[in-house]
Design an enzyme around this catalytic site. Structure first.
Site, PDB file in Angstrom:
ATOM      1  N   LYS A 200       0.818  -1.211   0.000  1.00 57.77           N
ATOM      2  CA  LYS A 200       0.000   0.000   0.000  1.00 57.77           C
ATOM      3  C   LYS A 200       0.855   1.266   0.000  1.00 57.77           C
ATOM      4  O   LYS A 200       0.402   2.328  -0.436  1.00 57.77           O
ATOM      5  CB  LYS A 200      -0.944  -0.005   1.196  1.00 57.77           C
ATOM      6  CG  LYS A 200      -2.073  -1.037   1.079  1.00 57.77           C
ATOM      7  CD  LYS A 200      -2.883  -0.865  -0.206  1.00 57.77           C
ATOM      8  CE  LYS A 200      -4.084  -1.813  -0.222  1.00 57.77           C
ATOM      9  NZ  LYS A 200      -4.795  -1.760  -1.531  1.00 57.77           N
ATOM     10  N   HIS A 219      -8.052   2.148  -6.905  1.00 60.27           N
ATOM     11  CA  HIS A 219      -8.140   1.012  -5.982  1.00 60.27           C
ATOM     12  C   HIS A 219      -9.223   0.104  -6.536  1.00 60.27           C
ATOM     13  O   HIS A 219     -10.384   0.188  -6.151  1.00 60.27           O
ATOM     14  CB  HIS A 219      -8.487   1.518  -4.578  1.00 60.27           C
ATOM     15  CG  HIS A 219      -8.406   0.459  -3.532  1.00 60.27           C
ATOM     16  ND1 HIS A 219      -9.188   0.457  -2.405  1.00 60.27           N
ATOM     17  CD2 HIS A 219      -7.620  -0.648  -3.431  1.00 60.27           C
ATOM     18  CE1 HIS A 219      -8.896  -0.586  -1.651  1.00 60.27           C
ATOM     19  NE2 HIS A 219      -7.950  -1.271  -2.263  1.00 60.27           N
ATOM     20  N   ASP A 258      -6.373  -5.578  -7.399  1.00 55.78           N
ATOM     21  CA  ASP A 258      -6.420  -4.536  -6.359  1.00 55.78           C
ATOM     22  C   ASP A 258      -6.020  -3.135  -6.807  1.00 55.78           C
ATOM     23  O   ASP A 258      -6.613  -2.172  -6.356  1.00 55.78           O
ATOM     24  CB  ASP A 258      -5.532  -4.954  -5.189  1.00 55.78           C
ATOM     25  CG  ASP A 258      -5.783  -4.142  -3.933  1.00 55.78           C
ATOM     26  OD1 ASP A 258      -6.955  -3.855  -3.633  1.00 55.78           O
ATOM     27  OD2 ASP A 258      -4.811  -3.801  -3.246  1.00 55.78           O
TER      28      ASP A 258
END
Length: 532
Positions: A200, A219, A258
């Site tokens: 992240k 995202h 993702d």
């Protein structure tokens, strides 16, 4: 342990990191697993998966994430959403972390963030734990050996779980810290072994850098029709909304689960692997993801297993609800070789509605899409963040506020422009509750969600009869083959229609109150799409 080729002019000493024990550069999966076992970091599981516990931190620590406030980023960071750190405090943190590292061994992975060579970010990840090197090797993109010979990192991440920050000295919130310095192109992570912080952090970097190039960082998961990358779809959503599960459709080609970018050339995966939740994972419902849990090199995080047989327990959440597996994309048989797709024809916004109000699918106008993108309504699911123990309704703008360094309107305008340029059809899909709120109703049947998405992606859903939702104004199909009509009208799934109306009114009010912050920053057509 041997080292694959590395740029001899780009070692840790060249970055001011000295006095450490050994540095192991770009070890491959077998060597990383061997090192992790020798160091007592975990156990070798069935099929060669690596079983590990992350200790006290079993999810991200967004409140401990800081951005260094310097003149170069002063006017572009969304400070209301990003904790600041002074340059002086960061320098003390950096110096203290380097001092802490002396005498210890470290594992270095030189990797790419981004499948598009013209837009990728070259990242060096320095980890105290060997298995963190394995994890990030899965989750980012792996250069060829020849590319490593000339690799020079644009940004470096140093992750030391054994280092504890001093809030008074380092200007942070607690002993756990994630600090981003855009000027020094450096990220420091301390006092957390949760591996997701590594990936992240790279996502946050790309979320800051790519908008300046006209690229929309997202995202989201993504897939395309088999044999036709031009028929692409993206799936926005926070953890727990079904991005990984729904994009891994065996009838389509998986681009990624993702993080993606949307450029003028189409969409591209930031990553080289997947990080899937494993709670209640089954071979029947998700055979491909389930199979990765017994493949060589898969990282299994925080799962309960039999100490003798090593059989995993997919239902035991006594450690965390956020149990996960991390694996390279090529473990999924229908994964794209290039991780690239064309301009998306469909934009899916996944929400997990714990109130049980939203329909399972709704078609959005471009203005409504902008509205729901900026709203980012969902429910945080247990375990994904520290302290979240039950579904918690929240508004996470752009479906990823914890990773957004710039103001939401920047990403919203990019999405608005991309939709206008491509004519993509937008859908809101609720994977949360039906028949009542959390505690009374039940989760939306995944079989129904899959049927609705299939109809949306193959274009047949556009031919359905739609009704206008009285609460939110979007279009909801009245009937879809393979889906019970009653499920399409959430009010009918409640035993008490009056209770549904009260809950819907409450949610509409929450949307309106939340959106007030954007009212003077958006176009008139988006304001007109606002509800309430």
């Amino acid at each position: 342990m041997t080292e694959p080729r590395v740029n001899p002019n780009c070692r840790l000493e060249d970055q001011g990191i000295t006095g450490f024990g050994n540095a192991y550069y770009n070890l491959l999966e077998p060597a990383l697993i061997e090192a992790a076992i020798q160091r007592g970091e975990g156990r070798l599981g069935l099929g060669g998966a690596f079983l590990v516990s992350t200790g006290a931190h079993t999810g991200r620590s967004p409140k401990d994430k800081h951005v260094v406030r310097t003149p170069s980023v002063e006017k572009t960071i969304w400070w209301e959403n990003n904790r600041e750190m002074t340059p002086e405090a960061f320098d003390r943190l950096h110096a203290d972390m380097l001092a802490h590292m002396k005498g210890k061994d470290y594992f270095v992975q030189d990797l790419f963030g981004g499948a598009d060579p013209a837009l990728r970010l070259d990242v060096r990840v320095v980890t105290e734990l060997a298995w963190h090197g394995l994890f990030i090797r899965h989750l980012l993109r792996r250069p060829e050996a020849a590319e490593l010979a000339s690799f020079v990192p644009e940004f470096t991440i140093i992750n030391c779980p054994s280092f504890k920050a001093d809030p008074a000295r380092h200007g942070c919130r607690s002993e756990t810290v994630i600090a981003l310095n855009f000027d020094k192109k450096l990220i420091l992570i301390g006092n957390t072994a949760y591996a997701g912080e590594n990936k992240k952090s790279v996502f946050t970097l790309l979320n800051y850098l790519l908008p300046e190039k006209g690229v929309m960082p997202m995202h989201c998961s993504a897939n395309h029709a088999i044999g036709n990358p031009a028929d692409s779809a993206i799936f926005f959503g926070l953890s727990g909304t079904g991005k990984t599960t729904l994009s891994a459709d065996p009838s389509r080609t998986l681009i990624g689960d993702d993080e993606h970018g949307w450029s003028n050339n189409g969409i591209f995966n930031f990553e080289g692997g997947c990080y899937a939740k494993t709670i209640n994972l089954s071979a029947e419902a998700e055979p491909e993801i389930y199979a990765t849990c017994s493949k060589f090199g898969t990282v299994i995080e925080n799962m309960v297993y039999d100490p003798d047989t090593l059989v995993l327990d997919f239902e035991d959440n006594s450690i965390t609800d956020n149990m996960r597996c991390a694996y390279p994309l090529d473990f999924i048989s229908n994964a794209s070789d290039s991780s690239l797709g064309g301009q998306p024809k469909n934009v899916i916004m996944l929400t997990c509605d714990a109130y049980g109000v939203l329909p399972p699918i709704a078609r959005l106008t471009p203005a409504q899409a902008m509205y729901h993108f900026l709203s980012g309504f969902t429910s945080k699911t247990p375990g994904t963040e520290v302290g979240v123990t039950e579904p918690t309704p929240t508004f996470s703008t752009c479906f990823g506020a914890p990773f957004m360094p710039r103001r939401p309107e920047v990403y919203g305008k990019l999405l608005q422009d991309k939709i206008a340029q491509t004519g993509a059809t937008c859908w809101l899909v609720n994977t949360g509750w039906t028949g009542g709120a959390f505690g009374t109703g039940k989760r939306m049947p995944i079989r129904a969600t899959r049927a609705l998405l299939t109809a949306a992606l193959d274009g047949s859903l556009n031919n359905a009869t739609f009704r206008k939702d009285p609460n939110f104004g979007f279009e909801v199909p009245v009937s879809v083959p393979g889906v019970e009509d009653k499920l399409l009208d959430p009010r009918q799934t409640w035993t008490d229609a009056g209770a549904y109306d009260a809950q819907a009114k409450k949610l509409v009010g929450m949307f309106s109150d939340n959106f007030a912050q954007y009212a003077d920053k958006i176009d008139e057509d988006v304001r007109a799409a606002a509800i309430g």
